[in-house]
Write an enzyme that holds these catalytic residues in place. Sequence first.
Site, PDB file in Angstrom:
ATOM      1  N   CYS A   2       0.963  -1.228   0.049  1.00 42.97           N
ATOM      2  CA  CYS A   2       0.003  -0.004  -0.037  1.00 42.97           C
ATOM      3  C   CYS A   2       0.675   1.225   0.031  1.00 42.97           C
ATOM      4  O   CYS A   2       1.378   1.647   0.968  1.00 42.97           O
ATOM      5  CB  CYS A   2      -0.943  -0.005   1.278  1.00 42.97           C
ATOM      6  SG  CYS A   2      -1.967   1.545   1.105  1.00 42.97           S
ATOM      7  N   GLU A 117      -3.791   0.399  -5.677  1.00 49.02           N
ATOM      8  CA  GLU A 117      -2.894  -0.870  -6.005  1.00 49.02           C
ATOM      9  C   GLU A 117      -2.676  -1.016  -7.426  1.00 49.02           C
ATOM     10  O   GLU A 117      -3.574  -0.685  -8.308  1.00 49.02           O
ATOM     11  CB  GLU A 117      -3.487  -2.121  -5.268  1.00 49.02           C
ATOM     12  CG  GLU A 117      -2.702  -3.158  -5.166  1.00 49.02           C
ATOM     13  CD  GLU A 117      -1.444  -2.888  -4.559  1.00 49.02           C
ATOM     14  OE1 GLU A 117      -0.151  -2.714  -5.282  1.00 49.02           O
ATOM     15  OE2 GLU A 117      -1.329  -2.749  -3.185  1.00 49.02           O
TER      16      GLU A 117
END
Length: 440
Positions: A2, A117
Amino acid sequence: MCGRARCTLRPEDVPRASHRHGVSTRFLHLDRYRPSYNVAPGSYIPVLRRDSEVVGDGGVTVECMKWGLVPSFTKKTDKPDFFKMFNARSESVDEKPSFRRLLPKNRCLVAVDGFYEWKKEGSKKQPYYIHFKDGRPLVFAALFDSWHNSGGETLYTFTILTTCSSSSLKWLHDRMPVILGDKDSVDTWLDDPTTQKLKPLLTPYENSDLVWYPVTSAIGKLSFDGPECIQQIPLKSSQNSLISKFFSTAEKLDKETKSAYVKEEPTVEEVDEEKDRSNEAKNLGFQKIVNAEPVLEDNSAVASSHLESVKSEVVQGNANGEGKSTKETGESNDIIPTETETQGHGFTTIEELKQLEHQQEAVEDKPGNENQKTCQTKKEGDLEFSKNSSGKSGTKRDYEVFSAEKPLKQGKKQGKGNKANKIKKSNETQSTLHFFFDGK
């Protein structure tokens, strides 16, 4: 994992998202916070943590911290690297010294609108924006620490805990942040003095209210910011896959169609059977044709005998004086049977023959008839004459005059003297004709 997030929340929205509304809250260093659609490590984000100094039970502090953990044991002269530990693996968080010492008292919460992502597609990566369907903030489990630099300044930094990816996000990435989705999980992570109950919280978020969609690849640039970061885009790879699927299906159908029309090679036995069937069909067809044809008998003997009987009857009738119906021609003494006597015998009477002869002569008398006969050419001096005759006696003979002079070519223009020459030649021709007829 992340490494990018969207954080456009107001500082006062963080306690509400963390189920800490209604409690005493202290806000620190809010001047450092800049809402952004493209937050990266090294940026300031509002972080909620426990604070014993706050009056009242359960008081919290919302403080702007930098994303990317800098441990407190880092040398004061070292330059901090915020990208080195911006994530911490939850499976080994109680093993590494950098994180293990933070678990008892340095747990915190990070509230964001969503995170990004990247999906690897060959040599390229496609970013996706992941968020809650109803738009509420996502609350991540995190750890914070403080570091004092050489200038005597205290810097607060944090790291986000990650876990293995949920079943619905495994296609995108093998890791995801630890999401605390309810009040109980948030309270346990913040308030529980022991670490025994923390492990069950560090699991993938499996609820179906987490959604995602593709966004522009420009999100990879730190300078790219704004609502365009979360704008959904169509996937070129999916379009290409649909096109390739269409053509592969069309090719498959084409092969199936061709295979339906392609006949297998016959064996030797099948060829022999086919030949026998064709020969049998030919024989049957020949027999049908033979049976259909009428039987032709040789009637020549019957016809000759019938002719002899007719002749004998005619001779006998003449001998008995019954020849009144016969006719004699002036050129022959043969006796021909009458029309009434020859009916049914296929003979032609003299009258019919004469009629045919007159008709033939009438056809031959017509000018330009192809049946006209050309007599042999006679020569008179230097002139040649060709006599055309129809073969009929008493008809007038025509003569054609062939002049030795060459005729004028067609298309050649005649001069002024040509007209006189033409008249002269016509007079000479007339005189020659008169001479010929006079001589005759």
